[in-house]
Design an enzyme around this catalytic site. Structure first.
Site, PDB file in Angstrom:
ATOM      1  N   GLU A   1       0.894  -1.218  -0.008  1.00  0.00           N
ATOM      2  CA  GLU A   1      -0.052  -0.050   0.024  1.00  0.00           C
ATOM      3  C   GLU A   1       0.940   1.094   0.119  1.00  0.00           C
ATOM      4  OE1 GLU A   1      -3.228  -1.337   0.193  1.00  0.00           O
ATOM      5  OE2 GLU A   1      -2.214  -3.140   0.835  1.00  0.00           O
ATOM      6  N   ALA A   2       1.983   0.988   0.373  1.00  0.00           N
ATOM      7  CA  ALA A   2       2.916   2.172   0.717  1.00  0.00           C
ATOM      8  C   ALA A   2       2.919   3.679  -0.435  1.00  0.00           C
ATOM      9  CB  ALA A   2       4.064   1.964   1.276  1.00  0.00           C
TER      10      ALA A   2
END
Length: 918
Positions: A879-880
């Protein structure tokens, strides 16, 4: 030529083949369905993605749009199967493996085909020429951001020129260690040779009595169903049955799993499997046609007549909340869920000077996922009488309770299996076709398969839920933030599943990464008639940071403070006992160091854009932006994962879990986690066999979402393997063989369970608690060029400085970041799903092609803050890179031009309008 049959003689992969064809059939159909050369993939079916590329008489050819009647006899055709094999890989295939290019692997054959033709014609290309060639050949990749593909092509070219060997490209472990290296993922070789079968490939090998399915789908967004006439369709050739809601054995609803009951006005049972009373969105399934062939099923689906009473369609939050709007689900208000963030003491906003306060409104769009493999699946009754559903599900054990009651089967009689998935990016966190497949197999008692085309995939599956953000920030005279206020809305489409969880992400991430003493933020979920909201990479944080990060950028500009330093001075600091928006301490205090690491990169970027502006005539303006993105790993508040490890008779280890793979590398994550624990007993990577994602044979590891898998399933895998090693260990420090274990009566099966329970339970009234075992932190630094005459924005370089803890596998994590950054560029500038007539294919939805994004993607890792609760100190990473790249790009546009844009996508017309308003 119509339906007439013609004999074609073609030279395919060096073998002369005589084939009977119909002139309107596509070349891809002949290759895949007649010759079973399934390395040729069909994604878009419109010549837009390059997955179907083959070589025809030396030229790259998009086989999905070439009628076989246009292919002359004796044409030389080469597919991926003719490039190299598992036993004799071409240098391009080796390079694809070595550089981590085969993530989901769906696009790999088409890219390798294109690269082969390029290197045949130009053995020493530049990187710019490689990118331009892929662009020309219409090759798309949604996973990698293109940079690894270009690097791999350059490396393969060096091998073909004799400057390197294939062996030079591949990482070889030393000291029997693969953790933290660039070890190649186990599935890579099959992906680059086209032997990694996806769901539509599997469907070609099904038994002769398999029924092929097609859907009757709504062509309006909101209506009452007055009647369904299937009589004409039932008479059509090949039709076995037309299934409607009345035929569904169960409740005919998906269980939306209410996650947060407080202030939630629905019970989660609002999504029909087959619409019975109402249509809630465009594309809703109304009936299933089961026939002998897909062509027959699709033809019959068009003959089903549906009598509708069209209702007003509310396509956005403002429309759904208008005073005269009717309830989309009668008896449930359109604004159906509310979550609050109440942190710290009340704040006196009247005490803040105007120059120290900003209020902004922003909008994060309905971003389409645009994976290249269309949604597909198949189902059957297995040898034990279990209803077995194969799909792209990234939550097989999660989806079982969501669909079982609706389709009418007991959980113990339901089996779910994940197929090899050609990318999902989160949309398969929700069931799409699983219940439809299950119903069809139960009703017909025959094997069934369902393949969506790209139009159906784009118009019917879930999208990122738009966020309507209204944020206020206040700071003292030095720029230290004192308070945040927010009133925000999520447009979750017509179905509630996970809408509460998504909206709660705003509570967790609006203002995340900033030390804000007082927060008062209210967030609501709203039913609309647009596309239903499903999980998408970075779930909830892109909406959150479109609010709080744009706001801090505006406040920095208003106060005359450098935007990078404004964020740095307000980041979490251990010395100040900083707390997250949910009131807990972060997992690690790493942000001061992260800003120090990023500062030189930021200053270099500022210098570059200053030099470019000095040399420009003013038509093109250059700028650099900054943002901070934060995301938590795991499901909220509590989470659990399980894995099994078995010593085999040949003294290898079988590792079983249900760590689903979107393409992010579940196989590599599992192998690395297992090997690091097993190598104490001398096991090498090749001694470990993986068996994943079959609910009949693999334990519940939880869904592959929220970047939880490395933390949760990685730890469960580690524990299982550690327990096996403990059981094998003798008193003298050596290790038992399988035969010795059996002789000593020691179980060769080991289980690993990893559980996270929040140290502070969630207070649903205030949003306070300790929801995650680990977080990811990323600073985004894009550099843009803005054409002030056309409004077109080009990202020329993108630097990301990130802390995701220990980097478990460098090429895998690099690939996640490159791909996520490019998805962020698309979110910021081009991607959208709003117009149901326009946004119906990959091109029109704005997917970036190779020349639309920079090759210069730089990711800098900080690994000095290992996560105390995670696997070998690693957080997740998926997700980062998509948490906040888009506000950084908007902030860069402001830096370049002074035009403030607060909605995405910032298409040229939006930029031009903003420039007019300076």
């Amino acid at each position: 030529m119509g339906k007439g049959v013609t004999k074609k003689i073609l030279n395919i992969n060096g073998v002369r083949r005589s084939i009977l064809v119909r002139g309107d059939e596509k070349l891809s159909t002949i290759l895949r369905e007649r010759l079973l050369l399934t390395g040729c993939k069909v994604g878009c079916g419109q010549g837009q993605c390059g997955a179907c590329n083959v070589i025809m008489d030396g030229k790259v050819t998009r086989s999905c749009i070439v009628p076989i009647s246009n292919v002359p006899d004796f044409t030389e055709i080469t597919t991926i199967e003719g490039i190299g094999t598992l036993d004799d890989l071409h240098p391009l295939q080796v390079a694809w493996m070595a550089y981590g290019c085969a993530q989901c692997g769906f696009c790999s054959p088409g890219f390798i085909i294109s690269a082969k033709v390029l290197l045949d014609e130009n053995p020493d290309p530049t990187r710019e020429e490689v990118s331009a060639w892929f662009h020309k050949c219409r090759n798309l990749c949604r996973c990698t951001g293109y940079k690894p593909l270009i690097d791999a092509t350059m490396a393969a070219a060096a091998v073909l020129r004799g400057e390197k060997t294939k062996e030079d490209l591949m990482f070889t472990p030393t000291d029997n260690r693969i953790l933290g290296t660039e070890y190649v993922r186990p599935s890579a070789a099959m992906k680059v040779t086209g032997t990694w079968d996806f769901g539509a490939d599997d469907a070609l090998y099904m038994p002769p009595d398999t029924l092929r399915l097609a859907l009757v789908q709504a062509e309006v967004s909101h209506a009452n169903i007055k009647g369904i006439d299937t009589s004409e369709a039932e008479k059509m050739p090949g039709v076995y049955q037309v299934i409607t809601a009345k035929d569904v054995p169960g409740k005919n609803r998906i269980n939306g799993l209410v996650m947060l009951p407080l202030n939630n006005k629905c019970d989660g049972w609002d999504r029909p499997i087959l619409c019975d009373e109402k249509v809630f969105q465009y594309g809703d399934a109304i009936a299933i046609v089961a026939a002998d062939t897909e062509e027959q099923a699709r033809a019959a689906a068009k003959a089903v007549k549906v009598d509708l009473e069209v209702l007003p369609a509310y396509m956005s939050v403002p429309e759904a909340l208008a005073p005269d709007a009717i309830e989309i689900h009668p008896g449930i208000p359109n604004e159906y869920y509310e979550t609050n963030c109440i942190k710290g003491p009340d704040f006196d906003w009247d005490s803040v000077p105007e120059e120290n306060m900003v209020e902004i409104e922003s909008y994060c769009s309905r971003q389409p996922h645009m994976y290249l493999e269309p949604d597909n699946g198949y189902a059957y009754i297995d040898e034990d009488g279990m209803l077995t559903i194969h799909s792209k599900s990234i939550g097989i054990h999660l989806h079982m309770p969501m669909i079982a009651e609706g389709i009418g089967v007991e959980m113990e009689n339901l089996r779910m299996v994940q197929n090899n998935a050609g990318g999902t990016f989160g949309y398969k966190f929700s069931p799409t076709n699983e219940a439809l497949l299950g119903v069809a197999a139960l009703v017909t008692q025959r094997p069934v398969s369902l393949n969506f085309n790209m139009y159906q995939t784009i118009t019917y599956t879930g999208k990122r839920s738009p966020g309507f953000m209204n944020i206020k920030l206040a700071a003292d005279d030095d720029g230290k933030i004192q308070a945040l206020w927010g009133r925000n809305y999520i447009d979750h489409g017509p179905y509630s599943e996970f809408g509460d969880l998504l909206t709660h992400r705003l509570t967790q991430f609006v203002g995340s990464g900033l030390d804000i003493p007082s927060i008062r933020s209210k967030n609501s979920t709203v039913f609309t008639n647009h596309a239903w909201g499903s999980a998408f990479r970075a779930y909830g944080s892109p909406q959150a940071f479109m609010g709080s990060d744009i706001a801090i950028d505006c406040l920095a500009a208003k106060m005359g403070i450098d935007p990078f330093e404004m964020r740095a001075m307000n980041c979490y600091k251990e010395s100040e006992d900083s707390r997250t928006p949910t009131g807990c301490k972060p997992d690690v205090y790493c942000l001061e160091d992260l800003y120090d690491l990023a500062r030189p990169k930021y200053l270099e970027a500022k210098k570059r854009v200053e030099e470019k502006n000095a040399a420009s005539d003013g038509k093109i303006k250059y700028g650099v932006g900054v943002s901070l993105g934060v995301y938590g790993c795991s499901l909220d508040n509590s989470d659990v994962s399980e894995c099994w490890a078995d010593l085999q008779p040949d003294n290898t280890v079988l590792v079983r879990n249900s760590w689903e793979d979107h393409g992010q590398g579940a196989d590599m994550g599992t192998l690395t986690s297992a090997h690091e624990a097993l190598r104490e007993a001398g096991f090498k990577p090749e001694d470990i066999t993986l068996f994943q994602c079959d609910s009949k044979h693999t334990p519940n590891s939880g869904p592959a979402g929220g970047s939880r898998s490395t933390v949760m399933s990685g730890n469960a895998t580690r524990i299982a393997c550690e327990n096996l090693v403990k059981a094998m260990k003798k008193d003298d420090g050596t290790y038992r063989t399988y035969e010795e274990m059996k002789a000593d009566g020691i179980d060769t099966h080991a289980k690993g369970v990893y559980t996270f329970t929040a140290s502070v339970a969630l207070d649903q009234e205030t949003g306070q608690g300790d929801p995650f075992p680990a977080y990811m932190y990323s600073i985004f630094l894009p550099e843009v060029a803005v054409d002030t005459e056309t409004g077109k924005v080009k990202v020329e370089k993108f630097t990301c400085v990130t802390d995701v803890g220990t980097v478990m596998n460098k090429s895998v994590v690099d690939g996640q970041f490159y791909g996520g950054l490019v998805q962020g560029i698309g979110l910021a500038l081009t991607e959208d799903f709003e117009d149901l007539e326009k946004h119906t294919n990959l091109l029109r939805c704005g997917i970036p092609y190779p020349m639309d994004v920079p090759y210069d993607l730089e990711v800098v890792y900080q690994e000095s803050h290992p996560r105390p609760k995670s696997l070998f100190g690693a957080a997740g990473c998926g997700e980062a890179p998509l948490t906040a790249p888009h506000p950084a790009i908007l902030n860069a546009i402001y830096n370049a031009t002074g035009a403030r844009i607060t909605r995405v996508p910032a298409k040229p017309e939006v930029v031009l309008e903003a420039l007019k308003n300076i």
